[in-house]
Motif scaffolding. Structure first.
Motif, PDB file in Angstrom:
ATOM      1  N   GLN A 220       1.860  54.691  64.920  1.00  0.00           N
ATOM      2  CA  GLN A 220       2.228  55.613  63.874  1.00  0.00           C
ATOM      3  C   GLN A 220       3.792  55.443  63.733  1.00  0.00           C
ATOM      4  O   GLN A 220       4.422  55.744  64.632  1.00  0.00           O
TER       5      GLN A 220
ATOM      6  N   ILE B  71      -0.439  82.239  60.289  1.00  0.00           N
ATOM      7  CA  ILE B  71      -0.884  83.502  59.640  1.00  0.00           C
ATOM      8  C   ILE B  71      -0.896  84.751  60.573  1.00  0.00           C
ATOM      9  O   ILE B  71      -0.336  85.639  60.177  1.00  0.00           O
TER      10      ILE B  71
ATOM     11  N   MET C 291      -7.655  65.083  55.233  1.00  0.00           N
ATOM     12  CA  MET C 291      -8.272  64.833  56.231  1.00  0.00           C
ATOM     13  C   MET C 291      -9.407  64.677  56.398  1.00  0.00           C
ATOM     14  O   MET C 291     -10.177  64.520  57.512  1.00  0.00           O
TER      15      MET C 291
ATOM     16  N   TYR D 139       4.995  56.011  67.243  1.00  0.00           N
ATOM     17  CA  TYR D 139       4.190  56.544  68.246  1.00  0.00           C
ATOM     18  C   TYR D 139       2.882  55.899  68.356  1.00  0.00           C
ATOM     19  O   TYR D 139       2.370  55.243  67.738  1.00  0.00           O
TER      20      TYR D 139
ATOM     21  N   VAL E 120      -0.481  83.830  52.715  1.00  0.00           N
ATOM     22  CA  VAL E 120      -1.597  84.005  53.718  1.00  0.00           C
ATOM     23  C   VAL E 120      -2.881  83.304  53.328  1.00  0.00           C
ATOM     24  O   VAL E 120      -3.813  82.981  53.598  1.00  0.00           O
TER      25      VAL E 120
ATOM     26  N   THR F 220      -2.411  76.604  61.144  1.00  0.00           N
ATOM     27  CA  THR F 220      -2.273  77.352  59.854  1.00  0.00           C
ATOM     28  C   THR F 220      -2.625  78.849  60.251  1.00  0.00           C
ATOM     29  O   THR F 220      -1.965  79.763  59.895  1.00  0.00           O
ATOM     30  N   TRP F 221      -3.697  78.779  61.207  1.00  0.00           N
ATOM     31  CA  TRP F 221      -4.055  80.277  61.452  1.00  0.00           C
ATOM     32  C   TRP F 221      -3.001  80.785  62.449  1.00  0.00           C
ATOM     33  O   TRP F 221      -2.728  82.236  62.389  1.00  0.00           O
TER      34      TRP F 221
ATOM     35  N   PHE G 288      11.633  71.692  56.028  1.00  0.00           N
ATOM     36  CA  PHE G 288      10.198  71.267  55.628  1.00  0.00           C
ATOM     37  C   PHE G 288      10.231  70.675  54.229  1.00  0.00           C
ATOM     38  O   PHE G 288       9.968  69.612  53.956  1.00  0.00           O
TER      39      PHE G 288
ATOM     40  N   ARG H 153       5.406  58.743  56.194  1.00  0.00           N
ATOM     41  CA  ARG H 153       4.526  58.267  57.312  1.00  0.00           C
ATOM     42  C   ARG H 153       3.741  57.136  57.037  1.00  0.00           C
ATOM     43  O   ARG H 153       3.290  56.933  55.951  1.00  0.00           O
TER      44      ARG H 153
ATOM     45  N   GLY I 241      -6.961  76.955  52.319  1.00  0.00           N
ATOM     46  CA  GLY I 241      -6.707  75.841  52.605  1.00  0.00           C
ATOM     47  C   GLY I 241      -7.203  75.316  54.080  1.00  0.00           C
ATOM     48  O   GLY I 241      -7.588  74.099  54.392  1.00  0.00           O
ATOM     49  N   THR I 242      -7.577  76.446  54.902  1.00  0.00           N
ATOM     50  CA  THR I 242      -8.326  75.702  56.195  1.00  0.00           C
ATOM     51  C   THR I 242      -9.806  75.830  56.069  1.00  0.00           C
ATOM     52  O   THR I 242     -10.640  75.263  56.810  1.00  0.00           O
TER      53      THR I 242
ATOM     54  N   LEU J  14     -14.181  75.897  61.997  1.00  0.00           N
ATOM     55  CA  LEU J  14     -13.166  75.211  61.147  1.00  0.00           C
ATOM     56  C   LEU J  14     -12.891  73.901  62.014  1.00  0.00           C
ATOM     57  O   LEU J  14     -12.733  74.000  63.115  1.00  0.00           O
ATOM     58  N   PRO J  15     -13.040  72.637  61.289  1.00  0.00           N
ATOM     59  CA  PRO J  15     -12.784  71.521  61.951  1.00  0.00           C
ATOM     60  C   PRO J  15     -11.376  71.115  62.177  1.00  0.00           C
ATOM     61  O   PRO J  15     -10.358  71.589  61.349  1.00  0.00           O
TER      62      PRO J  15
ATOM     63  N   TRP K   4       1.396  63.669  67.756  1.00  0.00           N
ATOM     64  CA  TRP K   4       0.967  63.075  66.696  1.00  0.00           C
ATOM     65  C   TRP K   4       1.946  62.658  65.722  1.00  0.00           C
ATOM     66  O   TRP K   4       1.621  62.264  64.616  1.00  0.00           O
TER      67      TRP K   4
ATOM     68  N   SER L 222      -3.127  79.809  52.307  1.00  0.00           N
ATOM     69  CA  SER L 222      -3.312  78.850  53.538  1.00  0.00           C
ATOM     70  C   SER L 222      -4.602  79.117  54.333  1.00  0.00           C
ATOM     71  O   SER L 222      -5.366  78.040  54.917  1.00  0.00           O
TER      72      SER L 222
ATOM     73  N   PHE M 145      -1.843  72.262  50.814  1.00  0.00           N
ATOM     74  CA  PHE M 145      -0.614  72.328  51.349  1.00  0.00           C
ATOM     75  C   PHE M 145       0.594  71.389  50.775  1.00  0.00           C
ATOM     76  O   PHE M 145       1.616  71.501  51.128  1.00  0.00           O
TER      77      PHE M 145
ATOM     78  N   TRP N 188       4.230  69.589  62.149  1.00  0.00           N
ATOM     79  CA  TRP N 188       3.448  70.288  61.458  1.00  0.00           C
ATOM     80  C   TRP N 188       2.538  69.578  60.670  1.00  0.00           C
ATOM     81  O   TRP N 188       2.916  68.870  59.874  1.00  0.00           O
ATOM     82  N   ASN N 189       0.932  69.826  60.864  1.00  0.00           N
ATOM     83  CA  ASN N 189      -0.122  68.989  60.117  1.00  0.00           C
ATOM     84  C   ASN N 189      -0.923  69.706  59.524  1.00  0.00           C
ATOM     85  O   ASN N 189      -1.743  69.192  58.763  1.00  0.00           O
ATOM     86  N   TRP N 190      -0.413  71.044  59.029  1.00  0.00           N
ATOM     87  CA  TRP N 190      -1.308  72.156  58.635  1.00  0.00           C
ATOM     88  C   TRP N 190      -2.847  71.833  59.216  1.00  0.00           C
ATOM     89  O   TRP N 190      -3.892  71.871  58.269  1.00  0.00           O
ATOM     90  N   ASP N 191      -2.798  71.530  60.272  1.00  0.00           N
ATOM     91  CA  ASP N 191      -4.384  71.818  61.027  1.00  0.00           C
ATOM     92  C   ASP N 191      -4.828  73.163  61.133  1.00  0.00           C
ATOM     93  O   ASP N 191      -3.737  74.233  61.095  1.00  0.00           O
ATOM     94  N   PRO N 192      -6.070  73.460  61.050  1.00  0.00           N
ATOM     95  CA  PRO N 192      -6.572  74.772  60.783  1.00  0.00           C
ATOM     96  C   PRO N 192      -5.925  75.795  61.794  1.00  0.00           C
ATOM     97  O   PRO N 192      -5.564  76.792  61.669  1.00  0.00           O
TER      98      PRO N 192
END
Lengths: 465, 497
Positions: B393, A414, B44, B272, B30, A410-411, B185, B194, B36-37, A458-459, A399, B33, B71, A403-407
């Protein structure tokens, strides 16, 4: 009184071994007739079926051991686990050979590997650490896993481009190992709490909260006028039906929602009774609560049966589209496993309620369990770290960013933080015993959410599994 | 008021370095984040989906607090920086002690230490011979792969042996690796970017489209030579590939065929394979042309590119004038409905030199628009090749090397933390209340104490074994019974490090 019980049942009981043996012989004979009819012996389905039979035999013997403490059961149970593991290995190898890649690409393949890991770990825990009753917990899970596999689409699908990477295999293997180790630490922490003389009614509260949570989650799909929404299933293509990109079509099964609501009330009852008994300091209510658990198990089984019957056949309307659509158990594996899991947890509670003294006699002492829990987490944590690192490296190649902070990411982070917290508390603060056990249980709850909850609720980019 | 300033600083430092602060900060990370999910995130999600999911007031609130892009908000980054500071402070505060422990190991245990040490044993010595006992212990250690040191004090001799002292530093290795990852980071969020680059085969570009729509010029061009898709037998995509070349100052520097999972890297920029598709522009049209009348009615296959003219015979030629990927007819005119190749139509112009007339031919025929009936040739479309594009990408992440270095360091550090045990042994000759000389053997390990007890037992047994032959050499049966005397291994407590 429980001690007296043990003495009343002398450790002769070979009846169970004979019965299980006969049952398995019968099943194997039936399977053999089938094989003669179809003509292929070593197909994946046959191997899986054999594994199921052996695991079921092992499971009933382990349960028999858990209940009666007859030592001879355990020997046969281990033998059957070995046989099941052998058949399971055959199925994994067959799958690997057929697909040309290790079996990690779909939920079906992941379950195949997961059950294999679970059986292997059970044997290791039994032989290496002497935790003999662990099969009582893990074998039913393995059986549910194999049954679930029968419902899921099992044909070999070609890998989409993003999954064609060695790093995927590294990542998923590490994830499976780490999650299995977390599961083991959870089971050990539970056993610790039993050995640490935690009150039986506290376990009642915990299982009730767990089951209430399950039915609350199921009821999130409750529709007006008592319907329950499930994902529509295209039987021909063996796939979920999508209205548009990423939006699934739901069908509403009439009246099933009411039943689920009723069961929700039934599983809530023991919890309410427990709380009232705590507040009013009335011990007699607890006996009623235990009876309520028994009733709720019956109702849960009823709910499961109706769910199976209604979902398996029939056409149902949808709120989002005209006409009638079919659904299938394969479309709702999470609801199904949640229902089965709820029944399973409550049965375990009954086992504890009725056979606590025997369990205490069979389990290693609390100190040893505490240490083994810690050791398992010492194995799980580096595996989690490497799993995240391999995933990040793969994401970087697929991708374009590590790190994309995708759920799911992230989990996973965690989960890592929770276990890091456990280790810090244990090493620098000297947390032992109960508090550490609670922490281990919390960690596994987060793992389960990462594995199932994130996929289901979660998506995100992790659409594959 | 310099005093109060200093005490304020000290308070701050102590708060920051306490494990409580660390845990509170981690819990905050925790919680946010996890939020955030659960809350839909702007980067997104489609803006329309966000508006559908939340009420306007709610959305305003979420946007204001940054919860729709957790984030990347300043306060989340600030939180991560605070966590880093906490890790640094905690490490710095504990480090001097650990370093002292590491750099100046405790080699000669005094009486208080000997009393307090949980794992120890006492071995009686024949002839009360200190030197003999110590040399036996030294041989025993050598046998077990431990190198022992003679510790000479003014009034005593003793032995000290240890293994894996580095393990005491492992925690700092893990903390340092975490800081390295955070550093990567932060560098990436400050200097990384990007973008997206869309190329058709044969074209080159150095303009990368950023997320906000602006263009960024990169110091070299990327040329796409070819691109394509391989599919499985059932039609699902198996592989997308693009042949790319790096062009700098008009010179071709390098070439690479990239696929998903295998990018092109040049000057810290990574390209990519992100998407692939058809542009909706015509690349090539293949038609069969047959004379409408006459004796020689042989068919010829011709291939046409956009605006290309091909001679059909000495007099007649055909030109591909127009391509409409998705056509509709309205009021006698042809319009394009979309750019997807859904319902394509081509416009050919057939010209005769002799009569200087041209006929508009449409494929497929469109009644009221086309003049296909009066064309001297009949055209039969065979194949339509539309243009391809490859979507690349582009990412620039200068901090990722710090991240990978951190990951490797962490893997090493964790291995040391969990699996490498620092064990220490001391052997001191002591005189007991009866005036006999005993060999006091003590040991300690920083983790996995159960396994260490085993190890300690082996060490003690090995020392006894080493003592034995000397006893045999002395040939005093009386003394052998002493060696057989019970070895007392006491273990008073397991709690605490």
């Amino acid at each position: 009184m429980a001690r007296a019980n043990v003495e009343q049942q002398p450790a002769t009981g070979n009846t169970l071994i004979v019965m299980v043996g006969l049952g398995m012989a019968f099943l194997l004979f039936m399977a053999f007739l089938n094989v003669i009819k179809s003509g292929s012996l070593l197909s994946e389905a046959n191997l899986l079926y054999a594994a199921l039979i052996f695991y079921a035999g092992a499971g009933s013997l382990y349960l028999g051991f858990g209940v009666t403490g007859t030592d001879s059961y355990i020997k046969f149970a281990s033998l059957m686990t070995w046989a099941g593991l052998l058949a399971n290995t055959g199925a994994v190898a067959h799958r690997w050979y057929e697909a040309g890649h290790p079996p990690f690409a779909s939920i079906y393949e992941m379950l195949l590997s997961f059950v294999w890991t679970l059986a292997a770990l059970t044997l290791i825990a039994e032989k290496r650490y002497g935790v003999k009753v662990i099969g009582t917990v893990t074998m039913p899970v393995a059986i549910v896993g194999v049954i679930l596999m029968q419902l899921l689409p099992s044909e070999v699908r070609p890998l989409v481009p993003a999954l064609q990477s060695t790093w995927l295999h590294v990542h998923v293997t590490l994830a499976m190992l780490a999650y299995a180790a977390c599961a083991l630490s959870f089971a050990l922490a539970m056993m610790f709490l039993i050995q640490d003389n935690m009150k039986t009614e506290t376990f009642l509260a915990a299982t009730s909260i767990f089951t209430v949570g399950i039915y609350a989650a199921v009821l999130m799909r409750f529709e007006k006028w008592g319907g329950l929404s499930v994902v529509a299933w295209d039987a021909q293509n063996k796939a979920e039906v999508f209205i548009s990109r990423g939006v699934r079509l739901f069908v509403t099964i009439p009246d099933l929602g009411w039943l689920m609501l009723l069961v929700f009330a039934a599983v809530l009852a023991p919890l309410v009774l427990y709380v009232v008994s705590r507040v009013k300091k009335n011990e007699s209510l607890l006996a009623i609560a235990d009876r309520a658990v028994f009733i709720s198990i019956l109702l849960q089984t009823l709910a499961l049966v109706f769910f199976l019957l209604r979902v398996r056949n029939g056409q149902y309307p949808s709120l989002d589209a005209e006409g009638l659509y079919a659904t299938s158990l394969a479309a709702s594996p999470f609801i199904l496993s949640a229902l089965v899991g709820g029944i399973f947890a409550n049965l375990l509670y009954l086992l504890l309620l009725w056979r606590r003294a025997d369990l205490e006699r069979l389990l290693p002492d609390a100190d040893a369990l505490d240490r083994i829990t810690y050791k398992t987490i010492c194995i799980a944590f580096p595996l989690l770290t490497l799993m995240i690192a391999a995933g990040a490296y793969w994401a970087n190649r697929a991708w374009g960013s590590y790190w994309n902070w995708d759920p799911k990411e992230t989990w996973a982070a965690i989960t890592w933080l929770v276990y890091a917290g456990y280790l810090h508390m244990r090493i620098t603060r000297g947390w032992r015993g109960r508090r550490a056990a609670y922490f281990a249980i919390l960690g596994f709850a987060v793992v389960m959410f990462t594995f199932f909850g994130v996929t289901y609720l979660l998506p995100g980019l992790h659409a594959y599994a | 008021m310099p005093m109060s300033l200093r005490s304020a600083w000290r308070n701050l430092w102590q708060t920051l370095s306490s494990i409580k602060t660390g845990v509170v900060l981690i819990i905050l990370v925790v919680i946010f984040s996890a939020a955030g999910t659960v809350i839909l995130q702007r980067p997104m999600t489609d803006p329309d989906d966000l508006q559908r999911a939340y009420s306007p007031a709610m959305l305003r609130f979420l946007d204001f607090t940054g919860l729709t892009d957790v984030f990347h908000t300043r306060w989340f980054v600030a939180l991560l920086i605070l966590v880093s500071c906490s890790i640094i402070a905690a490490s710095v505060q504990r480090f001097p002690n650990a370093w002292r422990f590491y750099a100046r190991p405790y080699k000669s245990p005094d009486e208080n230490f000997r009393k307090a040490l949980p794992t120890h044993a006492q071995i009686p010595l024949a002839n009360n011979d200190e030197a003999q006992g110590l040399s036996a212990a030294e041989r025993a250690f050598r046998k077990l792969g431990l190198k022992s040191e003679h510790i000479v004090r003014t009034d005593s001799f003793s032995l000290f042996a240890e293994r894996n002292r580095i393990s005491e530093m492992a925690v700092y290795m893990v903390h340092a690796s975490l800081l390295l990852i955070f550093l990567g980071f932060i560098v990436d969020s400050l200097y990384g970017w990007r973008g997206f680059l869309m190329l058709s085969p044969g074209t080159a570009s150095n303009q990368v489209e950023m997320k906000n729509g602006s263009l960024r010029t990169i110091p070299f061009s990327i040329r796409c030579d070819a691109t394509g898709e391989d599919t499985y037998a059932d039609g699902t995509p198996k592989r997308w590939w693009s042949k790319l070349a790096v062009v700098e100052g008009g010179r071709e520097i390098s070439r690479k065929e990239i696929v998903v999972n295998d990018p092109l890297v040049y000057q810290g920029l990574r390209f990519y394979q992100a998407s692939w598709g058809r542009t909706g522009k015509l690349d090539r049209l293949i038609v069969n042309a047959t004379p409408a009348s006459g004796a020689n009615r042989s068919t010829q296959e011709i291939s046409l590119a956009m605006n290309q003219t091909v001679a059909l015979d000495a007099d007649t030629s055909v030109q591909l004038a127009d391509f409409i990927p998705d056509f509709v007819v309205q009021d006698g005119r042809v319009y394009a409905r979309s750019k997807d190749v859904a319902n394509p139509a081509v416009h050919l112009i057939v010209t005769s030199k002799k009569t200087n007339t041209s006929v508009n031919v449409w494929l497929p025929n469109i009644p009221g628009v086309d003049e296909n009936a009066s064309s001297p040739y009949i055209f039969d479309p065979k194949d339509l090749k539309t243009g391809l594009y490859t979507g690349l990408q582009v990412s620039h992440e200068p901090g990722q090397f710090a991240v990978w270095a951190g990951v490797v360091l962490m893997a090493i550090g964790l291995t040391f933390v969990f699996y490498v045990v620092h064990m220490r042994f001391w052997v001191v000759p002591v005189v007991d209340a009866n005036g006999r000389t005993l060999l006091w053997v003590g040991g300690t390990a920083n983790r996995n104490r159960d396994a260490f007890e085993h190890k300690f037992k082996t060490v003690v047994e090995e020392i006894q074994m080493e003592l034995k032959p000397e006893l045999v050499a002395c040939a005093q049966p009386k003394v052998t019974s002493i060696t057989a005397a019970k070895i007392k291994i006491s273990r008073t407590t397991i709690a605490g490090k």
